[in-house]
Design a protein around this motif. Structure first.
Motif, PDB file in Angstrom:
ATOM      1  N   UNK A  64       3.465  -9.339  -7.429  1.00 18.51           N
ATOM      2  CA  UNK A  64       2.971  -8.439  -6.405  1.00 18.51           C
ATOM      3  C   UNK A  64       1.476  -8.829  -6.019  1.00 18.51           C
ATOM      4  N   UNK A  65       1.549  -9.089  -4.683  1.00 18.26           N
ATOM      5  CA  UNK A  65       0.421  -9.602  -3.988  1.00 18.26           C
ATOM      6  C   UNK A  65      -0.685  -8.625  -3.831  1.00 18.26           C
ATOM      7  N   UNK A  66      -1.865  -8.916  -3.595  1.00 20.31           N
ATOM      8  CA  UNK A  66      -3.012  -7.857  -3.383  1.00 20.31           C
ATOM      9  C   UNK A  66      -2.764  -7.154  -2.251  1.00 20.31           C
ATOM     10  N   UNK A  67      -2.427  -7.661  -1.184  1.00 19.30           N
ATOM     11  CA  UNK A  67      -2.186  -6.631   0.030  1.00 19.30           C
ATOM     12  C   UNK A  67      -1.128  -5.701  -0.343  1.00 19.30           C
ATOM     13  N   UNK A  68      -0.260  -5.805  -1.137  1.00 15.90           N
ATOM     14  CA  UNK A  68       0.778  -5.094  -1.461  1.00 15.90           C
ATOM     15  C   UNK A  68       0.058  -3.788  -2.229  1.00 15.90           C
ATOM     16  N   UNK A  69      -0.949  -4.171  -3.262  1.00 16.50           N
ATOM     17  CA  UNK A  69      -1.890  -3.183  -3.989  1.00 16.50           C
ATOM     18  C   UNK A  69      -2.442  -2.501  -2.983  1.00 16.50           C
ATOM     19  N   UNK A  90      -7.225  -4.337 -12.816  1.00 20.18           N
ATOM     20  CA  UNK A  90      -7.794  -3.017 -12.810  1.00 20.18           C
ATOM     21  C   UNK A  90      -6.773  -2.054 -12.540  1.00 20.18           C
ATOM     22  N   UNK A  91      -6.269  -2.056 -11.368  1.00 19.31           N
ATOM     23  CA  UNK A  91      -5.312  -1.118 -11.014  1.00 19.31           C
ATOM     24  C   UNK A  91      -4.097  -0.933 -11.512  1.00 19.31           C
ATOM     25  N   UNK A 100      -2.203  -1.695   0.198  1.00 18.99           N
ATOM     26  CA  UNK A 100      -1.185  -0.760   0.987  1.00 18.99           C
ATOM     27  C   UNK A 100      -0.803   0.411   0.290  1.00 18.99           C
ATOM     28  N   UNK A 101      -0.594   0.239  -0.981  1.00 18.60           N
ATOM     29  CA  UNK A 101      -0.210   1.288  -2.076  1.00 18.60           C
ATOM     30  C   UNK A 101      -1.224   2.520  -2.470  1.00 18.60           C
ATOM     31  N   UNK A 102      -2.524   1.742  -2.624  1.00 21.06           N
ATOM     32  CA  UNK A 102      -3.526   2.581  -3.184  1.00 21.06           C
ATOM     33  C   UNK A 102      -4.559   3.259  -2.253  1.00 21.06           C
ATOM     34  N   UNK A 103      -4.736   2.441  -1.106  1.00 23.02           N
ATOM     35  CA  UNK A 103      -5.531   2.706  -0.071  1.00 23.02           C
ATOM     36  C   UNK A 103      -5.505   4.305   0.440  1.00 23.02           C
ATOM     37  N   UNK A 132       6.119   7.454  -9.278  1.00 19.97           N
ATOM     38  CA  UNK A 132       7.425   7.825  -8.703  1.00 19.97           C
ATOM     39  C   UNK A 132       7.983   6.613  -7.984  1.00 19.97           C
ATOM     40  N   UNK A 133       7.144   5.750  -7.295  1.00 21.82           N
ATOM     41  CA  UNK A 133       7.561   4.777  -6.260  1.00 21.82           C
ATOM     42  C   UNK A 133       7.376   3.125  -7.000  1.00 21.82           C
ATOM     43  N   UNK A 134       6.476   3.180  -7.862  1.00 18.38           N
ATOM     44  CA  UNK A 134       6.234   1.774  -8.433  1.00 18.38           C
ATOM     45  C   UNK A 134       5.820   0.665  -7.311  1.00 18.38           C
TER      46      UNK A 134
END
Length: 327
Positions: free
Chosen positions: A44-49, A130-131, A51-54, A23-25
């Protein structure tokens, strides 16, 4: 007829996460800048990933496990610099806190670095891969929309000529033997290689901490540089003790011997230096003994000479007397 969904809970949780993420991407808002400050592209940086998935992992009761299956390092030396490439094969396991069910995937991570951060970068790339794959995280633009300049045949040929590869496999952690350490040290000394830089590159304290892959990779690099001569074996500890005792008894300083063989201690002397050094010491001691005994021989020679002169004078006096001549 009622159908029952018997899928493991981990698959249901991952599917629910994917639904929310879709819904957000995740936009590409991290600019990649070259040395001149020019923006090359956005990523897309690792920090953004994270923040999104945690928060979603916590919400859906998913625990993530990581297992590095294989690691390789490759030194890439160009005309102007050297980089270290790291290749990882990583297995990620998603586990459900509700029923313990698991789902695993295996991905690859690759990164280049001038220092010791290659593994961390490669892990970040593996996790993002992976994500992105398992959740199909959408982006705001097409990653293939950028058209890159083609490389000319001349540039490609030059890049191949100015590049040297040496692979370091670090999945074998067996340490090198003492003989291998001495052999490598001899070759490094012969090549003029800065050993401190080499130790820093492999993140070890001394040559004895080298693993077999590190040892083989260094030998390969030295061979490509034309350093292939076998290092001469060094003297044994027993021979070192004999030399130390000989120098101590004679009151000598071994610095000339060390300078002759370009080493810093007796332990680093080549094996052939022991016999020649002991021969020199033995010869010196014999000469000293002759010198110490020389005054005695001189005195004896003087006594013999005096006796000869006295006898000659007596003979001359006898002749003078017989001839009626007197002195």
């Amino acid at each position: 007829m009622t159908s029952t969904n018997n899928a493991p809970h981990i698959l249901k949780a991952l599917s629910a996460m994917q639904m929310e993420i879709s819904e957000t991407g995740l936009a590409k808002d991290l600019p990649a800048i070259d040395k001149s400050g020019k923006e090359l592209y956005k990523a897309r940086g690792i920090d953004a990933v994270y923040n999104l998935l945690s928060p979603l992992f916590g919400k859906h009761g998913i625990v993530l496990g990581v297992n590095c299956l294989k690691k390789e390092r490759e030194a890439v030396q160009t005309k102007f610099s050297i980089q270290y490439q790291t290749f990882l094969t990583v297995e990620y396991t998603f586990s459900s806190c509700e029923d313990g069910s698991k789902h695993s995937i295996t991905v690859f991570g690759e990164a280049s670095d001038h220092g010791d951060k290659g593994t961390a970068k490669a892990l970040s790339m593996a996790f993002k891969c992976a994500c992105f794959q398992i959740f199909c995280i959408p982006v705001c633009d097409d990653p293939d929309s950028t058209v890159h300049d083609k490389i000319s045949n001349t540039d490609y040929t030059n890049s191949k000529q100015n590049m040297r590869h040496s692979i370091v496999r670090t999945d074998n952690q067996a340490k090198i033997t003492r003989d291998q350490e001495q052999h490598l040290g001899g070759l490094l000394h012969q090549s003029g290689q800065n050993i401190a830089d080499l130790l820093q590159h492999f993140n070890v304290q001394k040559l004895g901490d080298f693993t077999i892959p590190m040892y083989e990779a260094t030998l390969q690099g030295l061979a490509e540089a034309g350093i292939t001569q076998q290092a001469e074996p060094r003297i044994t500890q027993q021979q070192v003790g004999i030399l130390e005792n000989a120098f101590k008894q004679g009151g000598w300083n071994p610095r000339k011997l060390l300078a002759k063989h370009s080493v810093n201690s007796l332990n680093e002397l080549p094996a052939s230096a022991f016999e020649s050094t002991m021969n020199s010491i033995s010869k010196f001691l014999q000469e000293q003994q002759v010198i110490n005994q020389q005054p005695h021989h001189n005195q004896q020679g003087m006594n013999n000479n005096q006796q000869s002169q006295q006898q000659s004078r007596r003979q001359q006096n006898g002749n003078y007397q017989r001839n009626g001549n007197y002195s």
